[in-house]
Write an enzyme that holds these catalytic residues in place. Structure first.
Site: not given
Length: 435
Positions: A45-46, A49
């Site tokens: 997963r990124h 954010r």
């Protein structure tokens, strides 16, 4: 001290025992040493954010975030740099010390945060050295990250759209007792959230975005509104986690995941099989940079999802090994904490180092053979209840017969009227001609 016969006998036995233990040790060491890593696939997963949106009454709208909504933060960059460094340590000796384009392939969804996460991760995995340093002041080198347009992604962006059967399953899920009971037990809470946030509607499925927004703001030291207590956040978290279960589980999990995460699982399984057939796999490392829903979709298809939202920079590993006897095994690992090593994950019905043929056999039912066909609702008529209720079939047959007879009767009347009208006109025409 003189040594008699018993002492000599004992010395002989001791020597034999030592030789036997040494032989066993050598065999075990050789067997373990012969296990060889051959191919790796990673899905992560990124990183951290900004929120993807704000609710109407949120005091922090898009202007409060340096790059706007849904963008990778500096903390997210640090998380993926650290994960890339972990990968460098973990695969030391398996990958070249310097970047080799034939050894690695990276694909990302077409989002800024996933593309930037992949790029930052690669900076930790492949710091330039020697001739790869193009500027001594920049400890970084460009490495390609591939993607496809967001609307065309049918591999990493979930849930995959344009599947009527999946939509039907989701509608049926919302009619289950479990879902209805959850909705009723949270009715007042959801109404409170709706009033406080200014949302037109707050549902079990949509409330995840409220939690996401508040979670991101808290992570970045933004003061929450007074109504956001620890108890409210905990209830939002539970509903958010349930929304992931709802997408790929709760009701007919096997079929839901077959139409969703099974697509990615099938792709990964094929890569593992191809790597086993190749003497030197190219690439040796496949990396996919995506989202929490991607990780959940895949783990649900594997039936190893733990029910919790994958955290930022979480990573699911598939490692293909060649054993000393020539067979191949697949081992899975999962890293869901930035300060911990990946932990083993076993496929249900298989050991940690699962024989490749067993891995293929166990996962086969989770992989669609023809997703486009399986997504059609007509294919599943027998699942909608008609085959299990003879009275429904008889009723449909009777209605069909009555409809057929009615149409036949109507056509008969129409044809008779037409014949009568045609005869009348024919006489008139003849009279006119004669006159």
């Amino acid at each position: 001290m003189a040594c008699g016969v018993p002492c000599s006998s004992w010395s002989g036995r001791s020597l034999s025992l030592v030789v036997l233990l040494l032989a066993v040790s050598i065999v075990l060491h050789t067997a373990v040493g012969e296990r060889q890593l051959k191919f790796v696939t990673l899905l992560y997963r990124h990183g951290d954010r900004s929120p993807v949106r704000a609710y109407p009454t949120d005091p922090y709208q898009e202007s409060a975030w340096p790059q706007g909504f849904g963008q990778l933060s500096q903390e997210g960059m640090r998380q993926h740099l650290e994960l890339g460094q972990l990968l460098r340590r973990r695969y030391h000796g398996f990958l070249n010390e310097s970047y080799n384009r034939k050894e690695i392939s990276v694909r990302s969804t077409d989002y800024d945060r996933t593309l930037m996460s992949a790029e930052t991760n690669l900076a930790g995995l492949y710091p330039p050295n020697g001739s790869q340093i193009f500027n001594p002041n920049i400890p970084w080198q460009p490495i390609p990250v591939h993607t496809v347009p967001e609307g065309e992604d049918r591999l990493l962006s979930f849930p995959i759209p344009d599947c009527p059967r999946y939509d039907l399953l989701m509608n049926e899920t919302k009619r289950t007792d479990e879902y209805i009971n959850l909705l009723n037990s949270n009715k007042e809470f959801l109404e409170m959230v709706r009033n406080k946030t200014g949302l037109k509607d707050a549902t079990v499925e949509s409330v995840w975005s409220v939690h996401d927004t508040l979670f991101c703001e808290a992570k970045h030291n933004m003061t929450p509104p007074s109504w956001v207590t620890p108890e409210v956040m905990e209830q939002l978290r539970k509903l958010k986690d349930y929304s992931f279960e709802l997408m790929f589980g709760v009701y007919k999990r096997e079929e839901k995941t077959r139409l969703q995460g099974g697509v990615l699982l099938g792709h990964i399984v094929k890569k593992l099989s191809d790597a086993a057939k190749s003497s030197v796999p190219s690439p040796k490392l496949m990396i996919y940079s995506a989202h929490d829903t991607t990780v959940v979709a895949l783990q649900s298809a594997l039936n190893v999802f733990n029910g919790k939202q994958p955290p930022y920079a979480s990573c699911h590993f598939f490692e293909l090994y060649r054993e000393g006897n020539g067979s191949f095994t697949v081992a899975m690992f999962y890293r869901n904490h930035t300060e911990q090593e990946p932990y083993p994950v076993s496929l249900p019905g298989c050991s940690q180092f699962c024989l490749l043929e067993d891995f293929l056999r166990v996962t086969k039912s989770a992989i669609p053979e023809n997703r486009e066909k399986e997504c059609q609702v007509a294919r599943t008529m027998k699942d909608t209840g008609t085959s299990g209720h003879p009275e429904v079939i008889v009723g449909l047959a009777v209605c069909g017969c009555l409809l057929f007879l009615l149409i036949a009767l109507l056509l008969t009347v129409l044809f008779r009227q037409r014949d009568a009208q045609d005869g009348y006109r024919h006489v008139l025409n003849e009279g006119d001609d004669h006159s």
